[in-house]
Design an enzyme around this catalytic site. Structure first.
Site, PDB file in Angstrom:
ATOM      1  N   TYR A  56       0.822  -1.217   0.000  1.00  0.00           N
ATOM      2  CA  TYR A  56       0.000   0.000   0.000  1.00  0.00           C
ATOM      3  C   TYR A  56       0.857   1.268   0.000  1.00  0.00           C
ATOM      4  CZ  TYR A  56      -4.165  -2.757   0.164  1.00  0.00           C
ATOM      5  OH  TYR A  56      -5.167  -3.623  -0.199  1.00  0.00           O
ATOM      6  N   GLN A  91     -15.450   2.316  -5.337  1.00  0.00           N
ATOM      7  CA  GLN A  91     -14.732   1.183  -4.744  1.00  0.00           C
ATOM      8  C   GLN A  91     -13.241   1.493  -4.733  1.00  0.00           C
ATOM      9  OE1 GLN A  91     -16.416  -2.873  -6.245  1.00  0.00           O
ATOM     10  NE2 GLN A  91     -16.755  -1.402  -7.883  1.00  0.00           N
ATOM     11  N   ASP A  94      -8.033   5.343  -4.713  1.00  0.00           N
ATOM     12  CA  ASP A  94      -7.240   6.498  -5.156  1.00  0.00           C
ATOM     13  C   ASP A  94      -8.019   7.786  -4.883  1.00  0.00           C
ATOM     14  OD1 ASP A  94      -8.273   5.429  -8.361  1.00  0.00           O
ATOM     15  OD2 ASP A  94      -8.889   7.354  -7.499  1.00  0.00           O
ATOM     16  N   HIS A 109     -14.523   1.307   0.027  1.00  0.00           N
ATOM     17  CA  HIS A 109     -13.442   0.378   0.364  1.00  0.00           C
ATOM     18  C   HIS A 109     -12.251   1.089   0.990  1.00  0.00           C
ATOM     19  CE1 HIS A 109     -14.969  -2.718  -2.834  1.00  0.00           C
ATOM     20  NE2 HIS A 109     -15.696  -2.704  -1.743  1.00  0.00           N
ATOM     21  N   GLY A 175     -16.780   1.195 -14.897  1.00  0.00           N
ATOM     22  CA  GLY A 175     -15.421   0.666 -14.737  1.00  0.00           C
ATOM     23  C   GLY A 175     -15.249  -0.337 -13.626  1.00  0.00           C
ATOM     24  N   SER A 177     -15.729  -4.661 -12.602  1.00  0.00           N
ATOM     25  CA  SER A 177     -15.936  -6.005 -13.161  1.00  0.00           C
ATOM     26  C   SER A 177     -17.121  -6.707 -12.523  1.00  0.00           C
ATOM     27  CB  SER A 177     -14.678  -6.858 -12.944  1.00  0.00           C
ATOM     28  OG  SER A 177     -14.431  -6.977 -11.542  1.00  0.00           O
ATOM     29  N   ALA A 219     -13.865   4.681 -20.420  1.00  0.00           N
ATOM     30  CA  ALA A 219     -14.610   5.632 -19.585  1.00  0.00           C
ATOM     31  C   ALA A 219     -14.335   7.078 -19.997  1.00  0.00           C
ATOM     32  CB  ALA A 219     -14.217   5.421 -18.123  1.00  0.00           C
TER      33      ALA A 219
HETATM   34  C1  BV8 Z   1     -17.820  -7.974   2.930  1.00  0.00           C
HETATM   35  C2  BV8 Z   1      -9.359  -2.880  -1.106  1.00  0.00           C
HETATM   36  C3  BV8 Z   1     -19.222  -8.610   4.638  1.00  0.00           C
HETATM   37  C4  BV8 Z   1      -8.508  -1.786  -1.533  1.00  0.00           C
HETATM   38  C5  BV8 Z   1     -10.964  -4.359  -2.023  1.00  0.00           C
HETATM   39  C6  BV8 Z   1     -21.206 -12.555  -1.273  1.00  0.00           C
HETATM   40  C7  BV8 Z   1     -21.840 -11.534  -0.561  1.00  0.00           C
HETATM   41  C8  BV8 Z   1     -21.107 -10.688   0.271  1.00  0.00           C
HETATM   42  C9  BV8 Z   1     -19.708 -10.841   0.378  1.00  0.00           C
HETATM   43  C10 BV8 Z   1     -19.091 -11.853  -0.338  1.00  0.00           C
HETATM   44  C11 BV8 Z   1     -19.824 -12.699  -1.148  1.00  0.00           C
HETATM   45  N1  BV8 Z   1     -18.960 -13.588  -1.686  1.00  0.00           N
HETATM   46  C12 BV8 Z   1     -17.712 -13.326  -1.258  1.00  0.00           C
HETATM   47  C13 BV8 Z   1     -17.756 -12.288  -0.420  1.00  0.00           C
HETATM   48  C14 BV8 Z   1     -16.611 -11.690   0.252  1.00  0.00           C
HETATM   49  C15 BV8 Z   1     -15.871 -10.654  -0.565  1.00  0.00           C
HETATM   50  C16 BV8 Z   1     -16.006 -10.806  -2.041  1.00  0.00           C
HETATM   51  O1  BV8 Z   1     -16.838 -10.164  -2.666  1.00  0.00           O
HETATM   52  N2  BV8 Z   1     -15.138 -11.625  -2.612  1.00  0.00           N
HETATM   53  C17 BV8 Z   1     -15.119 -11.786  -4.051  1.00  0.00           C
HETATM   54  C18 BV8 Z   1     -13.673 -11.892  -4.519  1.00  0.00           C
HETATM   55  C19 BV8 Z   1     -15.952 -13.001  -4.408  1.00  0.00           C
HETATM   56  N3  BV8 Z   1     -16.318  -9.337  -0.184  1.00  0.00           N
HETATM   57  C20 BV8 Z   1     -15.807  -8.779   0.927  1.00  0.00           C
HETATM   58  O2  BV8 Z   1     -15.049  -9.356   1.676  1.00  0.00           O
HETATM   59  C21 BV8 Z   1     -16.246  -7.375   1.255  1.00  0.00           C
HETATM   60  N4  BV8 Z   1     -16.697  -7.346   2.600  1.00  0.00           N
HETATM   61  O3  BV8 Z   1     -18.506  -8.572   2.155  1.00  0.00           O
HETATM   62  O4  BV8 Z   1     -18.086  -7.889   4.248  1.00  0.00           O
HETATM   63  C22 BV8 Z   1     -19.251  -8.610   6.073  1.00  0.00           C
HETATM   64  C23 BV8 Z   1     -20.438  -8.946   6.675  1.00  0.00           C
HETATM   65  C24 BV8 Z   1     -20.484  -8.955   8.024  1.00  0.00           C
HETATM   66  C25 BV8 Z   1     -19.356  -8.634   8.772  1.00  0.00           C
HETATM   67  C26 BV8 Z   1     -18.173  -8.312   8.155  1.00  0.00           C
HETATM   68  C27 BV8 Z   1     -18.106  -8.308   6.791  1.00  0.00           C
HETATM   69  C28 BV8 Z   1     -15.088  -6.389   1.185  1.00  0.00           C
HETATM   70  C29 BV8 Z   1     -14.700  -6.166  -0.233  1.00  0.00           C
HETATM   71  C30 BV8 Z   1     -13.639  -5.070  -0.305  1.00  0.00           C
HETATM   72  C31 BV8 Z   1     -12.312  -5.696  -0.527  1.00  0.00           C
HETATM   73  N5  BV8 Z   1     -11.334  -4.676  -0.830  1.00  0.00           N
HETATM   74  N6  BV8 Z   1     -10.018  -3.511  -2.220  1.00  0.00           N
HETATM   75  C32 BV8 Z   1      -7.579  -2.117  -2.597  1.00  0.00           C
HETATM   76  O5  BV8 Z   1      -6.634  -2.896  -2.389  1.00  0.00           O
HETATM   77  O6  BV8 Z   1      -7.804  -1.525  -3.645  1.00  0.00           O
HETATM   78  S1  BV8 Z   1     -11.697  -5.039  -3.375  1.00  0.00           S
HETATM   79  C33 BV8 Z   1     -10.963  -4.494  -4.804  1.00  0.00           C
HETATM   80  O7  BV8 Z   1     -11.766  -4.981  -5.860  1.00  0.00           O
HETATM   81  C34 BV8 Z   1     -10.955  -2.994  -5.008  1.00  0.00           C
HETATM   82  O8  BV8 Z   1     -11.634  -2.259  -4.015  1.00  0.00           O
HETATM   83  C35 BV8 Z   1     -11.693  -2.826  -6.315  1.00  0.00           C
HETATM   84  O9  BV8 Z   1     -12.258  -1.606  -6.420  1.00  0.00           O
HETATM   85  C36 BV8 Z   1     -12.638  -3.930  -6.191  1.00  0.00           C
HETATM   86  C37 BV8 Z   1     -13.439  -4.314  -7.346  1.00  0.00           C
HETATM   87  O10 BV8 Z   1     -12.620  -4.405  -8.450  1.00  0.00           O
HETATM   88  P1  BV8 Z   1     -12.960  -3.424  -9.681  1.00  0.00           P
HETATM   89  O11 BV8 Z   1     -12.963  -2.035  -9.167  1.00  0.00           O
HETATM   90  O12 BV8 Z   1     -14.187  -3.908 -10.350  1.00  0.00           O
HETATM   91  O13 BV8 Z   1     -11.694  -3.611 -10.569  1.00  0.00           O
HETATM   92  P2  BV8 Z   1     -11.431  -4.801 -11.601  1.00  0.00           P
HETATM   93  O14 BV8 Z   1      -9.994  -4.733 -12.001  1.00  0.00           O
HETATM   94  O15 BV8 Z   1     -11.970  -6.072 -11.044  1.00  0.00           O
HETATM   95  O16 BV8 Z   1     -12.318  -4.428 -12.866  1.00  0.00           O
HETATM   96  C38 BV8 Z   1     -12.030  -3.275 -13.611  1.00  0.00           C
HETATM   97  C39 BV8 Z   1     -13.090  -3.165 -14.690  1.00  0.00           C
HETATM   98  O17 BV8 Z   1     -12.845  -1.965 -15.418  1.00  0.00           O
HETATM   99  C40 BV8 Z   1     -13.033  -4.302 -15.685  1.00  0.00           C
HETATM  100  O18 BV8 Z   1     -14.349  -4.784 -15.901  1.00  0.00           O
HETATM  101  C41 BV8 Z   1     -12.494  -3.655 -16.970  1.00  0.00           C
HETATM  102  O19 BV8 Z   1     -13.101  -4.188 -18.123  1.00  0.00           O
HETATM  103  C42 BV8 Z   1     -12.915  -2.232 -16.795  1.00  0.00           C
HETATM  104  N7  BV8 Z   1     -12.014  -1.272 -17.454  1.00  0.00           N
HETATM  105  C43 BV8 Z   1     -10.656  -1.357 -17.609  1.00  0.00           C
HETATM  106  N8  BV8 Z   1     -10.222  -0.246 -18.252  1.00  0.00           N
HETATM  107  C44 BV8 Z   1     -11.301   0.540 -18.479  1.00  0.00           C
HETATM  108  C45 BV8 Z   1     -12.443  -0.102 -17.976  1.00  0.00           C
HETATM  109  N9  BV8 Z   1     -13.666   0.433 -18.055  1.00  0.00           N
HETATM  110  C46 BV8 Z   1     -13.787   1.627 -18.663  1.00  0.00           C
HETATM  111  N10 BV8 Z   1     -12.738   2.313 -19.178  1.00  0.00           N
HETATM  112  C47 BV8 Z   1     -11.486   1.802 -19.114  1.00  0.00           C
HETATM  113  N11 BV8 Z   1     -10.464   2.478 -19.626  1.00  0.00           N
END
Ligand code: BV8
Length: 232
Positions: A56, A91, A94, A109, A175, A177, A219
């Site tokens: 980080y 989410q 930054d 987040h 933006g 996934s 975007a």
């Molecule tokens: C929680 C930290 C509950 C900072 C992050 C079902 C229900 C509820 C929870 C869960 C569930 N199943 C699993 C879970 C648990 C988990 C989860 O979801 N796991 C996933 C992997 C299955 N969720 C959690 O743990 C969350 N907490 O649920 O708590 C709870 C209940 C009771 C008590 C306690 C707790 C916490 C989630 C937060 C985790 N922290 N990040 C950091 O390091 O950055 S997550 C991380 O992924 C980032 O925050 C990021 O923002 C986030 C999502 O990713 P995206 O932003 O979508 O980025 P990605 O690269 O994936 O996609 C980018 C997209 O942009 C792509 O589609 C691409 O095509 C597009 N793109 C690219 N370039 C461009 C573009 N679009 C437009 N223009 C461009 N130029």
């Protein structure tokens, strides 16, 4: 669009991609070389504090080298000129939305530019490294961690988010996934209330079929065009 008063915009890493910040799950993505479980969890912080702090610290330092892109600028313009309700739920950790001028904004987040004290719970604006264990401005103890919501931790301001989702007439996802919950579930939440939904993304997200409309492309092109439409 005439009947739209209240808007919720969800943003993800894709809105910052054209500013030069790596996304998570694309080629060369941020998690590449690291398994998410190795970095973004409380267990990882307990197991290998230096690895997590350094990961980080590098990303916090990288903020100085990037700038908002036209997508961030367009959302800030909407924020200034939209006289209905607007909430940008990002989410992203930054500070590009703020630097573009957005104010009706929350980081569900957490944020790289904030530190959280594990001893006293205080959150403090922070721009420097945390690896060398600086003292907490509140309690003086050396227990500052990134103010980031790790997997398994509760995202911030969920009440406020769900209240805004209940009140909105339009939900826009930009933006992201659709891989991470609960953010990925917001579209499902609003669909059940008959709220209009729009996705703008480089490629279809996991939840694309749940949106009334899905615009594919960068975007920096799609978001300014959409804001122009909304402000006509
Ligand atoms: C929680 C930290 C509950 C900072 C992050 C079902 C229900 C509820 C929870 C869960 C569930 N199943 C699993 C879970 C648990 C988990 C989860 O979801 N796991 C996933 C992997 C299955 N969720 C959690 O743990 C969350 N907490 O649920 O708590 C709870 C209940 C009771 C008590 C306690 C707790 C916490 C989630 C937060 C985790 N922290 N990040 C950091 O390091 O950055 S997550 C991380 O992924 C980032 O925050 C990021 O923002 C986030 C999502 O990713 P995206 O932003 O979508 O980025 P990605 O690269 O994936 O996609 C980018 C997209 O942009 C792509 O589609 C691409 O095509 C597009 N793109 C690219 N370039 C461009 C573009 N679009 C437009 N223009 C461009 N130029």
């Amino acid at each position: 669009m005439a009947s739209i008063r209240n808007i919720v915009v969800l943003t993800g890493a894709g809105i910052s991609a054209e500013s030069g910040l790596a996304t998570f799950r694309g080629p060369g993505g941020l998690w590449e070389g690291h398994r998410v479980e190795d970095i973004c969890t409380p267990e990882a912080l307990a197991r290998d504090r230096a690895l997590v702090q350094n990961f980080y610290d590098l990303r916090r330092a990288a903020l100085r080298t990037v700038a908002p892109n036209p997508a961030h600028e367009a959302l800030a313009r909407l924020d200034r000129e939209w006289d209905g309700e607007l909430l940008i739920v990002t989410q992203n950790v930054d500070d590009l939305h703020e630097r573009a001028g957005a104010t009706r904004l929350l980081h569900m987040h957490g944020a790289l530019h904030s530190a959280l004290c594990e001893a006293c719970g205080e959150r403090t604006a922070w721009t420097e490294a945390l690896s060398d264990g600086p003292p907490c401005p509140g309690c003086g103890r050396a227990w500052l961690r990134p103010d980031i919501v790790f997997f398994g931790e509760m995202p911030y301001e969920m009440e406020r988010i769900y209240a805004a989702l209940q009140r909105c007439d339009l939900f826009v996802s930009i933006g992201t996934s659709g891989a991470v919950y609960p953010a990925a579930g917001f579209v499902q939440e609003v669909r059940s209330n008959g709220i209009q939904t729009l996705e703008m993304n480089l490629e279809p997200s996991a939840g694309s079929t749940l949106f009334d409309e899905s615009r594919l492309g960068p975007a920096s092109i799609l978001v300014p065009a959409w804001v122009e439409e909304m402000l006509q």
